[in-house]
Motif scaffolding. Structure first.
Motif, PDB file in Angstrom:
ATOM      1  N   HIS A 195     -57.674-147.153  19.131  1.00 45.23           N
ATOM      2  CA  HIS A 195     -58.496-145.950  18.961  1.00 45.23           C
ATOM      3  C   HIS A 195     -59.057-145.949  17.540  1.00 45.23           C
ATOM      4  O   HIS A 195     -58.334-146.288  16.599  1.00 45.23           O
ATOM      5  N   PRO A 196     -60.331-145.573  17.356  1.00 47.01           N
ATOM      6  CA  PRO A 196     -60.932-145.610  16.019  1.00 47.01           C
ATOM      7  C   PRO A 196     -60.223-144.752  14.969  1.00 47.01           C
ATOM      8  O   PRO A 196     -60.256-145.074  13.789  1.00 47.01           O
ATOM      9  N   ASN A 197     -59.589-143.656  15.393  1.00 46.78           N
ATOM     10  CA  ASN A 197     -58.987-142.727  14.439  1.00 46.78           C
ATOM     11  C   ASN A 197     -57.477-142.891  14.293  1.00 46.78           C
ATOM     12  O   ASN A 197     -56.813-142.051  13.680  1.00 46.78           O
ATOM     13  N   ILE A 198     -56.943-143.981  14.874  1.00 45.17           N
ATOM     14  CA  ILE A 198     -55.507-144.254  14.803  1.00 45.17           C
ATOM     15  C   ILE A 198     -55.349-145.722  14.411  1.00 45.17           C
ATOM     16  O   ILE A 198     -55.947-146.596  15.038  1.00 45.17           O
ATOM     17  N   SER A 199     -54.545-145.988  13.397  1.00 42.91           N
ATOM     18  CA  SER A 199     -54.362-147.366  12.948  1.00 42.91           C
ATOM     19  C   SER A 199     -53.683-148.201  14.036  1.00 42.91           C
ATOM     20  O   SER A 199     -52.622-147.830  14.543  1.00 42.91           O
ATOM     21  N   SER A 200     -54.311-149.336  14.371  1.00 43.35           N
ATOM     22  CA  SER A 200     -53.713-150.231  15.368  1.00 43.35           C
ATOM     23  C   SER A 200     -52.528-150.975  14.759  1.00 43.35           C
ATOM     24  O   SER A 200     -51.730-151.563  15.472  1.00 43.35           O
ATOM     25  N   CYS A 206     -56.069-140.322  11.534  1.00 45.04           N
ATOM     26  CA  CYS A 206     -57.115-139.652  10.760  1.00 45.04           C
ATOM     27  C   CYS A 206     -57.534-138.415  11.553  1.00 45.04           C
ATOM     28  O   CYS A 206     -58.268-138.520  12.535  1.00 45.04           O
ATOM     29  N   LEU A 207     -57.008-137.259  11.154  1.00 42.15           N
ATOM     30  CA  LEU A 207     -57.322-135.999  11.824  1.00 42.15           C
ATOM     31  C   LEU A 207     -57.247-134.886  10.785  1.00 42.15           C
ATOM     32  O   LEU A 207     -56.213-134.722  10.122  1.00 42.15           O
ATOM     33  N   ASP A 208     -58.332-134.125  10.644  1.00 37.82           N
ATOM     34  CA  ASP A 208     -58.423-133.134   9.575  1.00 37.82           C
ATOM     35  C   ASP A 208     -57.305-132.101   9.569  1.00 37.82           C
ATOM     36  O   ASP A 208     -56.841-131.707   8.512  1.00 37.82           O
ATOM     37  N   ILE A 209     -56.828-131.669  10.735  1.00 36.44           N
ATOM     38  CA  ILE A 209     -55.778-130.632  10.733  1.00 36.44           C
ATOM     39  C   ILE A 209     -54.428-131.168  10.255  1.00 36.44           C
ATOM     40  O   ILE A 209     -53.529-130.399   9.957  1.00 36.44           O
ATOM     41  N   LEU A 210     -54.286-132.495  10.191  1.00 33.94           N
ATOM     42  CA  LEU A 210     -53.045-133.064   9.651  1.00 33.94           C
ATOM     43  C   LEU A 210     -53.174-133.300   8.146  1.00 33.94           C
ATOM     44  O   LEU A 210     -52.262-133.815   7.510  1.00 33.94           O
ATOM     45  N   SER A 262     -59.495-138.139  23.731  1.00 39.00           N
ATOM     46  CA  SER A 262     -60.660-137.905  24.598  1.00 39.00           C
ATOM     47  C   SER A 262     -61.985-138.034  23.858  1.00 39.00           C
ATOM     48  O   SER A 262     -62.994-138.389  24.459  1.00 39.00           O
ATOM     49  N   ALA A 263     -61.982-137.709  22.575  1.00 37.86           N
ATOM     50  CA  ALA A 263     -63.242-137.661  21.815  1.00 37.86           C
ATOM     51  C   ALA A 263     -63.079-138.343  20.456  1.00 37.86           C
ATOM     52  O   ALA A 263     -62.945-137.681  19.431  1.00 37.86           O
ATOM     53  N   PRO A 264     -63.087-139.682  20.442  1.00 34.85           N
ATOM     54  CA  PRO A 264     -62.953-140.403  19.176  1.00 34.85           C
ATOM     55  C   PRO A 264     -64.084-140.054  18.201  1.00 34.85           C
ATOM     56  O   PRO A 264     -65.184-139.694  18.623  1.00 34.85           O
ATOM     57  N   GLU A 265     -63.795-140.175  16.927  1.00 32.72           N
ATOM     58  CA  GLU A 265     -64.775-139.958  15.859  1.00 32.72           C
ATOM     59  C   GLU A 265     -64.951-141.284  15.108  1.00 32.72           C
ATOM     60  O   GLU A 265     -64.384-141.482  14.029  1.00 32.72           O
ATOM     61  N   PRO A 266     -65.738-142.218  15.652  1.00 34.96           N
ATOM     62  CA  PRO A 266     -65.856-143.540  15.028  1.00 34.96           C
ATOM     63  C   PRO A 266     -66.546-143.521  13.665  1.00 34.96           C
ATOM     64  O   PRO A 266     -66.416-144.473  12.901  1.00 34.96           O
ATOM     65  N   ASP A 267     -67.242-142.435  13.333  1.00 33.51           N
ATOM     66  CA  ASP A 267     -67.904-142.351  12.030  1.00 33.51           C
ATOM     67  C   ASP A 267     -66.937-141.934  10.919  1.00 33.51           C
ATOM     68  O   ASP A 267     -67.290-141.954   9.742  1.00 33.51           O
ATOM     69  N   ASP A 268     -65.723-141.535  11.287  1.00 34.40           N
ATOM     70  CA  ASP A 268     -64.681-141.184  10.315  1.00 34.40           C
ATOM     71  C   ASP A 268     -63.402-141.901  10.747  1.00 34.40           C
ATOM     72  O   ASP A 268     -62.428-141.268  11.139  1.00 34.40           O
ATOM     73  N   GLN A 327     -59.962-144.373  11.096  1.00 36.65           N
ATOM     74  CA  GLN A 327     -58.724-144.792  10.441  1.00 36.65           C
ATOM     75  C   GLN A 327     -58.640-146.313  10.541  1.00 36.65           C
ATOM     76  O   GLN A 327     -58.094-146.973   9.689  1.00 36.65           O
ATOM     77  N   ASP A 328     -59.195-146.864  11.618  1.00 35.90           N
ATOM     78  CA  ASP A 328     -59.165-148.303  11.865  1.00 35.90           C
ATOM     79  C   ASP A 328     -60.614-148.793  12.003  1.00 35.90           C
ATOM     80  O   ASP A 328     -61.257-148.618  13.045  1.00 35.90           O
ATOM     81  N   ALA A 329     -61.144-149.409  10.942  1.00 32.15           N
ATOM     82  CA  ALA A 329     -62.548-149.816  10.904  1.00 32.15           C
ATOM     83  C   ALA A 329     -62.889-150.857  11.969  1.00 32.15           C
ATOM     84  O   ALA A 329     -63.990-150.836  12.533  1.00 32.15           O
ATOM     85  N   VAL A 330     -61.956-151.745  12.279  1.00 29.07           N
ATOM     86  CA  VAL A 330     -62.202-152.790  13.286  1.00 29.07           C
ATOM     87  C   VAL A 330     -62.427-152.146  14.654  1.00 29.07           C
ATOM     88  O   VAL A 330     -63.377-152.483  15.374  1.00 29.07           O
ATOM     89  N   VAL A 331     -61.561-151.204  15.015  1.00 36.50           N
ATOM     90  CA  VAL A 331     -61.693-150.515  16.302  1.00 36.50           C
ATOM     91  C   VAL A 331     -62.982-149.700  16.325  1.00 36.50           C
ATOM     92  O   VAL A 331     -63.708-149.698  17.321  1.00 36.50           O
ATOM     93  N   ALA A 332     -63.280-149.027  15.216  1.00 44.45           N
ATOM     94  CA  ALA A 332     -64.491-148.201  15.146  1.00 44.45           C
ATOM     95  C   ALA A 332     -65.748-149.063  15.330  1.00 44.45           C
ATOM     96  O   ALA A 332     -66.671-148.669  16.051  1.00 44.45           O
ATOM     97  N   GLN A 333     -65.772-150.238  14.708  1.00 45.68           N
ATOM     98  CA  GLN A 333     -66.927-151.129  14.858  1.00 45.68           C
ATOM     99  C   GLN A 333     -67.083-151.568  16.311  1.00 45.68           C
ATOM    100  O   GLN A 333     -68.184-151.623  16.840  1.00 45.68           O
TER     101      GLN A 333
END
Length: 193
Positions: A76-81, A87-91, A113-119, A121-127
């Motif tokens: 997942h783009p917002n979770i380190s593989s 990477c979640l603002d409320i945390l 359900s709704a990844p935020e690839p523009d912000d 945690q894991d750049a490889v997954v986001a790309q």
């Protein structure tokens, strides 16, 4: 100082609601270390998976956010593989004492359900998400199948045996998962502390 009565109330409230797909268990006997579980959202590549989250409560909780990290590997783009960092603002800076552990877990479920690839945690997954979405979906489904599928009957029997030896269930499940289902290796880790 950690508000223990609030944490106890939150645990009861969260575990009473069986339909949300989230739950929280104690790890050991300290209310400052918990194990959260979220079900993968329907209609996502995480559907059918059960994801374990390590939760550590700072002394300033509920005025400081809980420290949460995925134990279950997830693509997942917002979770380190690599280490499960989230990477979640409320945390971080958007935490409010009005939020609860349950709302934080529900927010993690919504993040699946709704990844935020523009912000990311894991750049490889986001790309991969941004450039090759079909491959991202396939990889995310594969990781869900490999690492987050509900435990099998055989695993349940192993969990029951280790719990009967006096170890807490949440700790047994986490240790067994980290040992790749190897009951003897899990027992060794549990005994060594």
């Amino acid at each position: 100082m950690l508000d223990l009565s609030r944490v106890q109330k939150e645990l009861v409230d969260c575990n009473r609601d069986k339909s949300s797909g989230v739950s929280i268990d104690l790890v050991g006997d300290q209310l400052s270390h918990l194990a959260g579980t979220i079900s993968g959202p329907i209609g996502t590549p995480y559907e059918g998976g059960v994801f374990r989250i390590d939760i550590r409560l700072p002394d300033g909780y509920p005025f400081e956010p809980p420290k949460m990290q995925f134990v279950t590997k997830v693509w997942h783009p917002n979770i380190s593989s690599q280490n499960g960092a989230i990477c979640l603002d409320i945390l971080k800076d958007q935490w409010s004492p009005a939020l609860t552990l349950k709302t934080a877990l529900l927010s993690l479920q919504a993040l699946l359900s709704a990844p935020e690839p523009d912000d990311p945690q894991d750049a490889v997954v986001a790309q991969q998400y941004l450039r090759d979405y079909p491959t991202f979906l396939g990889t995310a489904r594969y990781w869900t199948e490999a690492f987050a599928r509900r435990v099998s009957i055989g695993t349940e029997e192993k969990v029951q045996k280790l719990v009967e030896m006096g170890f807490p269930e949440a700790l047994v499940r986490t240790t067994l998962e980290n040992a790749g289902g190897d009951e003897n290796m899990a027992l060794e880790k549990l005994c060594s502390g």
